[in-house]
Design an enzyme around this catalytic site. Structure first.
Site, short mmCIF file in Angstrom:
data_model
loop_
_atom_site.label_atom_id
_atom_site.label_comp_id
_atom_site.label_asym_id
_atom_site.label_seq_id
_atom_site.Cartn_x
_atom_site.Cartn_y
_atom_site.Cartn_z
N HIS A 37 0.84 -1.21 0.00
CA HIS A 37 0.00 0.00 0.00
C HIS A 37 0.87 1.26 0.00
CE1 HIS A 37 -2.69 -2.85 2.32
NE2 HIS A 37 -3.51 -2.45 1.38
N GLN A 148 -0.39 -3.45 -9.26
CA GLN A 148 -0.37 -4.53 -10.26
C GLN A 148 -0.76 -5.88 -9.64
OE1 GLN A 148 2.56 -5.15 -13.22
NE2 GLN A 148 2.13 -7.34 -13.18
N SER A 185 0.46 -8.99 0.75
CA SER A 185 -1.00 -8.97 0.72
C SER A 185 -1.50 -8.98 2.15
CB SER A 185 -1.50 -10.24 0.01
OG SER A 185 -2.84 -10.48 0.35
N ARG A 187 -3.78 -10.58 3.19
CA ARG A 187 -4.16 -11.96 3.53
C ARG A 187 -2.99 -12.82 4.01
NH1 ARG A 187 -8.49 -13.57 -1.09
NH2 ARG A 187 -10.05 -12.12 -0.38
#
Ligand code: PAF
Length: 281
Positions: A37, A148, A185, A187
């Protein structure tokens, strides 16, 4: 950095910034920042006079089986990280402000959202394009940065921008990876150490595809089969899909030609991970 909760207020601020001819850079996020981010925020900062970041965990893009309720939050830490980068406005709306009672309007890109991620997450992109369209109307950015890592999301948003004549330039910033190659990520935090170790095969499979292409392989089936075989060597990894598509139209390719996107979704334990690379053939 000013923290604004009201859509109307940030819209007024952005409208007056536009009158002053300031270039507004924008990064929409769902918070709980990692380096991925922050890299988007840094790109937007470099390219703008005023940087606006939004944090909003958008309920309409989560499916019934998705992790909306357990989506992680740490607003205090996110604020600190944004301040360090020099963000000017943080927009953190409430659900009831973004989707008030009676809310009834959705934005949908039709064909590009039916394949790849759209197969197992049928309503996901409709939620994404709806919230991004709303945020674009509120913030009116000159540039907006996406990663991306969520390649299809970026392609779908570019399509929406073109089709609906939004006045914003979309920038797609590269995927940030751990040293091991694992794409960052939110996650990843659900992975146990053992699962994380097995997840390293994902990047290895992208590298395998790259090497095959470099040595002249153009048959999509052969590349996907070798990738699948490699991933399946890990007992905890279950392939959802491996795909090779044209990177602009997302048309599936049998023979590789032009700008090619190699992407996959793989479950490692209970966590579904996606990743991709773009290669010029
Ligand atoms: O990529 C994300 O974090 C989200 O899909 C986005 C673009 C912020 C929309 O909610």
């Amino acid at each position: 950095m000013k923290v604004i909760r009201s859509p109307k207020r940030i819209q007024e601020i952005c409208m007056s910034l536009k009158k002053e001819r300031k270039i507004i850079g924008f990064v929409p996020t769902m918070g709980y920042f990692h380096e991925g981010h922050l890299s988007l925020v840094k790109v937007a900062k470099k390219k703008s006079d005023v940087l606006v970041v939004s944090i909003f965990i958008n309920p309409t893009q989560f499916g019934p089986k998705d992790d909306f309720k357990r989506y992680p939050k740490d607003l205090k830490r996110d604020k600190r990280l944004l301040k360090e980068i020099g963000c000017n406005f943080l927009f953190v709306p409430d659900i009831k402000n973004m989707y008030p009672e009676g809310y009834d309007t959705y934005v949908e890109v039709e064909n590009l959202t039916r394949l790849l991620e759209g197969v197992s997450r049928p309503e996901h992109f409709k939620g994404v394009t709806t919230i991004v369209a709303k945020l674009f109307n509120i913030v009116q950015p000159d540039i907006a940065v996406f990663g991306q890592k969520d390649f299809q999301q970026a392609v779908v948003i570019k399509r929406m921008v073109k089709d609906l004549n939004f006045f914003v330039k979309i920038i797609v910033a590269p995927t940030i990876r751990e040293k091991s190659g694992l794409a960052l990520s939110s996650r990843n935090m659900y992975l146990s150490d053992k699962e994380k170790n097995e997840a390293l095969v994902l990047y290895q499979s992208l590298n395998l595809a790259k090497k095959m292409i470099e040595s002249g392989e153009r048959d999509s089936r052969k590349i996907k089969d070798r990738m699948k075989k490699l991933i399946q060597e890990k007992p905890m990894a279950k392939v959802d899909y491996i795909a090779i598509n044209d990177s602009e139209t997302l048309r599936p390719l049998k023979k590789l030609k032009g700008d090619v996107l190699i992407s996959f979704a793989v479950r490692v334990g209970k966590t579904r991970l996606i990743d991709n690379i773009k290669i010029k053939v």
